[in-house]
Write an enzyme that holds these catalytic residues in place. Sequence first.
Site, mmCIF file in Angstrom:
data_model
loop_
_atom_site.group_PDB
_atom_site.id
_atom_site.type_symbol
_atom_site.label_atom_id
_atom_site.label_comp_id
_atom_site.label_asym_id
_atom_site.label_seq_id
_atom_site.Cartn_x
_atom_site.Cartn_y
_atom_site.Cartn_z
ATOM 1 N N ASP A 117 -24.797 6.210 73.380
ATOM 2 C CA ASP A 117 -26.086 6.698 73.884
ATOM 3 C C ASP A 117 -27.043 5.509 73.954
ATOM 4 O O ASP A 117 -26.628 4.365 73.791
ATOM 5 C CB ASP A 117 -26.631 7.828 72.994
ATOM 6 C CG ASP A 117 -26.821 7.387 71.546
ATOM 7 O OD1 ASP A 117 -26.792 6.161 71.298
ATOM 8 O OD2 ASP A 117 -26.985 8.247 70.662
ATOM 9 N N CYS A 133 -27.288 2.675 71.213
ATOM 10 C CA CYS A 133 -26.027 1.984 70.967
ATOM 11 C C CYS A 133 -26.182 0.581 70.343
ATOM 12 O O CYS A 133 -25.532 0.256 69.354
ATOM 13 C CB CYS A 133 -25.294 1.920 72.297
ATOM 14 S SG CYS A 133 -23.803 1.034 72.242
ATOM 15 N N HIS A 137 -23.292 -1.215 76.667
ATOM 16 C CA HIS A 137 -22.656 -0.504 75.560
ATOM 17 C C HIS A 137 -21.992 -1.514 74.618
ATOM 18 O O HIS A 137 -21.343 -2.450 75.073
ATOM 19 C CB HIS A 137 -21.605 0.483 76.094
ATOM 20 C CG HIS A 137 -20.932 1.232 74.986
ATOM 21 N ND1 HIS A 137 -19.636 0.994 74.598
ATOM 22 C CD2 HIS A 137 -21.405 2.177 74.127
ATOM 23 C CE1 HIS A 137 -19.339 1.779 73.567
ATOM 24 N NE2 HIS A 137 -20.391 2.497 73.260
#
Length: 300
Positions: free
Chosen positions: A74, A77, A287
């Site tokens: 999300d 991260c 990410h």
Amino acid sequence: EEDMYRDAEEIEREKILLCETTSSEYKLSVAPEMDIMEYCRKEWRGNTPVAKRMRKGYEAVAQKFASIRRVRGDNYCALRATLFQALSQATQLPSWLQSEDFTMLPENLMSRYDWIKQWQLKQKLGRKMGEISDEIKEYLILLRKKWKNISEIKGPTEKQEACDKLFKNEEEEYSLYEALKFLMLNTAIELYNDDKNGRRVPVFSWLLFARDTSSNPCQLMHNHLNHIGHSGGLEQVEMFLLAYALQYTIQVYRLYKYSTDEFITLYPNDPEEGWPVVTLITEDDRHYNIPVRMCQETVL
């Protein structure tokens, strides 16, 4: 509601799978470790130039680390991966967490900067200034308490278990991210004031305030920090800010930059002596995952 395309058994199977995913995997912010090359083969099977580059990148990381832990993807991260690594390696409480006025930070800043009352806490709007100050203070106290408790655990297995437990507790976990974001704001204010007063500041600080959307700390809060975790993650220049706020060097394997000078990037790129180092992996600068189990280097 009747489903005309699937039989009852299939629908039931899907419900069970959904329940299992939500109760275990989804709640787990940092997944159990997995062999790094096994993970790579699973994720990057094709023969495209991108897949080949990613595999090469993972091979290079596998020279240093045996396993990977996947981090929930999300907008928290980067904060999640960095904090998890910092806590799982912690052996003492950092000096900035020990200072007496640490928990007075929200009160002190808000008495000087009225605009901080527009800080957004976990998507709850419309709080009074005192409430925001008290709530952030609670988060800072929680951060100090958890860091102290985990750093005092001697055994590596027990320390890891304590980290896993903390990152399964959503309420506490997200409170810690709010504390980190507030520390980032405090660091930004200090850097901005230092620059204005002619003191030397790191290069990233100029870049941070050279953006149209963050030419001062107030804009940085409104346009960036308030959105982290909700509608956006950390941008590159904010990784530097996080590193300075925690007084940690964040080393990142940027896999899509394999075979360039930026494959291993340090935030900050001229680390302060004595700052501990945490290591992350990213495929796209959005990410972040965590490499674990450092390989024993053979001594010739």
